[in-house]
Write a protein that holds these residues in place. Structure first.
Motif, PDB file in Angstrom:
ATOM      1  N   LYS A  85      -7.267  -6.300  -5.508  1.00 18.63           N
ATOM      2  CA  LYS A  85      -6.812  -5.268  -4.589  1.00 18.63           C
ATOM      3  C   LYS A  85      -6.688  -5.882  -3.208  1.00 18.63           C
ATOM      4  N   ILE A  87      -5.664  -5.540   0.801  1.00 22.88           N
ATOM      5  CA  ILE A  87      -5.484  -4.562   1.872  1.00 22.88           C
ATOM      6  C   ILE A  87      -4.132  -4.830   2.500  1.00 22.88           C
ATOM      7  N   LEU A  91      -1.028   0.571   2.861  1.00 29.21           N
ATOM      8  CA  LEU A  91      -2.089   1.397   2.305  1.00 29.21           C
ATOM      9  C   LEU A  91      -2.601   2.419   3.305  1.00 29.21           C
ATOM     10  N   PHE A  92      -2.361   2.165   4.604  1.00 23.24           N
ATOM     11  CA  PHE A  92      -2.867   3.049   5.659  1.00 23.24           C
ATOM     12  C   PHE A  92      -1.987   4.289   5.702  1.00 23.24           C
ATOM     13  N   SER A  93      -2.156   5.127   4.683  1.00 23.11           N
ATOM     14  CA  SER A  93      -1.272   6.276   4.513  1.00 23.11           C
ATOM     15  C   SER A  93      -2.015   7.361   3.745  1.00 23.11           C
ATOM     16  N   ARG A  94      -1.510   8.600   3.822  1.00 19.76           N
ATOM     17  CA  ARG A  94      -2.082   9.675   3.018  1.00 19.76           C
ATOM     18  C   ARG A  94      -1.518   9.697   1.612  1.00 19.76           C
ATOM     19  N   ILE A  97      -2.323   5.613  -3.364  1.00 25.77           N
ATOM     20  CA  ILE A  97      -2.286   4.153  -3.378  1.00 25.77           C
ATOM     21  C   ILE A  97      -1.944   3.717  -4.782  1.00 25.77           C
TER      22      ILE A  97
ATOM     23  N   PHE B 156      -9.492   9.378   8.072  1.00 26.04           N
ATOM     24  CA  PHE B 156      -9.248   9.633   6.652  1.00 26.04           C
ATOM     25  C   PHE B 156      -8.711   8.379   5.971  1.00 26.04           C
ATOM     26  N   ARG B 157      -7.724   7.764   6.619  1.00 25.91           N
ATOM     27  CA  ARG B 157      -7.095   6.580   6.025  1.00 25.91           C
ATOM     28  C   ARG B 157      -8.074   5.423   5.892  1.00 25.91           C
ATOM     29  N   VAL B 158      -9.018   5.317   6.811  1.00 21.46           N
ATOM     30  CA  VAL B 158     -10.027   4.251   6.748  1.00 21.46           C
ATOM     31  C   VAL B 158     -10.932   4.466   5.538  1.00 21.46           C
ATOM     32  N   TYR B 160     -10.258   6.311   2.925  1.00 18.91           N
ATOM     33  CA  TYR B 160      -9.411   6.282   1.732  1.00 18.91           C
ATOM     34  C   TYR B 160      -9.265   4.857   1.218  1.00 18.91           C
ATOM     35  N   ILE B 161      -9.030   3.921   2.132  1.00 22.09           N
ATOM     36  CA  ILE B 161      -8.890   2.518   1.751  1.00 22.09           C
ATOM     37  C   ILE B 161     -10.243   1.962   1.299  1.00 22.09           C
ATOM     38  N   TYR B 164     -11.032   3.197  -2.109  1.00 25.80           N
ATOM     39  CA  TYR B 164     -10.074   2.579  -3.030  1.00 25.80           C
ATOM     40  C   TYR B 164     -10.558   1.186  -3.410  1.00 25.80           C
ATOM     41  N   LEU B 165     -11.048   0.440  -2.432  1.00 28.57           N
ATOM     42  CA  LEU B 165     -11.576  -0.903  -2.712  1.00 28.57           C
ATOM     43  C   LEU B 165     -12.846  -0.833  -3.558  1.00 28.57           C
ATOM     44  N   TYR B 174      -9.432  10.904  -2.463  1.00 29.65           N
ATOM     45  CA  TYR B 174      -8.710  11.711  -1.486  1.00 29.65           C
ATOM     46  C   TYR B 174      -9.591  12.860  -0.988  1.00 29.65           C
TER      47      TYR B 174
END
Lengths: 118, 206
Positions: A85, A87, A91-94, A97, B156-158, B160-161, B164-165, B174
């Motif tokens: 994965k 970065i 990816l910095f999105s709503r 992914i 939120f995006r921070v 979320y990532i 995800y990791l 989400y």
């Protein structure tokens, strides 16, 4: 100040009414119900699925006699299935992914480099 | 200063990531996931208006907390502040409230988005009314609360990532990131206000 309050409050009330009415019209539709759950089925290969991992390993176990190499090949197959994965700015999105995004960006880079070489 | 470096960097990244959407292409995962909703002209219009408003809000808010700009020129602070308030009250919050009805997640996530839109509206309005009354301390307090709502887009995006990791499933990621970003931002804002104010409970007065 009062005029700002009245205009803003009117917009908020209008937005909530419109939103509620549109929601009532759409929430029973099949497309709306499956809109976010359908994303789960589109996710990439399930790494935890043992059948997908073991089938190629079983075939190789028949060929290979050394006990150590099947373990290495199992690890290799696991590495092949399990994708790293990375970065990415995208990816910095709503949005959901998806690894497709990473593959698309890699393909774009390849096409750009191939064009540069030409 | 350490606080502002990632905030400014991530805010600028969010604005940068918003710009491609104005190619009006549908080749974005956010739009593809909601292709059914984007068949509606009203939803499509509100979406583009909302992301434009969000980008403007985050951009203008970056300079509002600068003491240097405030000392050098109050006019910049006032103009930028008026833009922020107008965009939030007339564009960002109403469009966000409409879109909240169709948000991803369960009924509670939709309620949370509605709460965010309403709280963002209330805090920004209170920030405006307090500065009209020349109450600078109350103005600062309410604008911190307003900015914390705007910044949920970034935090939120921070999260979320991050999740995800950590291999979290998409929907759970989400939902959890949403709750953590909203509640976390509100708690951080209240903590900052608590540290700065002598009588914390009076900070809720207008």
């Amino acid at each position: 100040m009062k005029s700002i309050l009245y205009v803003g409050a009117t917009l908020m009330i209008g937005a909530s009414i419109y939103g509620f009415v549109d929601y009532k019209q759409t929430h029973r539709k099949k497309e709306f119900k499956e809109m976010y759950t359908a994303d789960v089925t589109k996710t990439p290969v399930d790494v935890t699925n043992e059948t997908k991992i073991t089938e190629p390993v079983e075939k190789k176990d028949i060929v290979v006699t050394d006990k150590k190499t099947p373990v290495k090949k199992q690890a290799a197959t696991k590495k092949v299935v399990k994708k790293k994965k990375k970065i990415n700015r995208e990816l910095f999105s709503r949005g959901p992914i998806r690894e497709e995004i990473n593959f698309a960006s890699e393909e774009k880079k390849k096409t750009v480099t191939s064009k540069d070489k030409q | 200063m350490l606080f502002w470096v990632p905030v400014i960097g991530l805010s600028l990244l969010l604005i940068y990531n918003t710009l491609p959407y104005f190619s009006f292409s549908k080749d974005f995962s956010f739009i593809q996931e909601r292709s059914f909703l984007f068949q509606s002209n009203l939803y499509t219009s509100f979406f583009y208006i909302h992301i434009a408003a969000g980008a403007v809000c985050i951009g203008t808010a970056l300079i509002q907390f600068s003491r240097y700009i405030l000392k050098k020129s109050k006019a910049i602070h006032r103009i930028s502040g008026k833009i922020y308030v107008a965009v939030v009250l007339f564009i960002g919050a109403p469009t966000g409230l409409y879109m909240a009805f169709f948000a991803k997640g369960s009924f509670w996530e939709r309620c949370l988005f509605m709460f965010m839109a309403i709280w963002w509206f209330i805090t920004t309005l209170n920030g405006l009314s307090t500065i009209h009354k020349k109450n600078v301390i109350a103005h600062k307090v309410w604008m911190i609360r307003s900015y914390s709502m705007a910044m949920t887009a970034v935090t939120f995006r921070v999260y979320y990532i991050l999740f995800y990791l950590l291999d979290w499933q998409l929907l759970e990621n989400y939902q959890f990131s949403l709750w953590v970003s909203v509640i976390g931002n509100m708690l951080i804002a209240e903590y900052i206000i608590y540290r700065q104010s002598k009588h914390y409970l009076k900070s809720f007065a207008t």
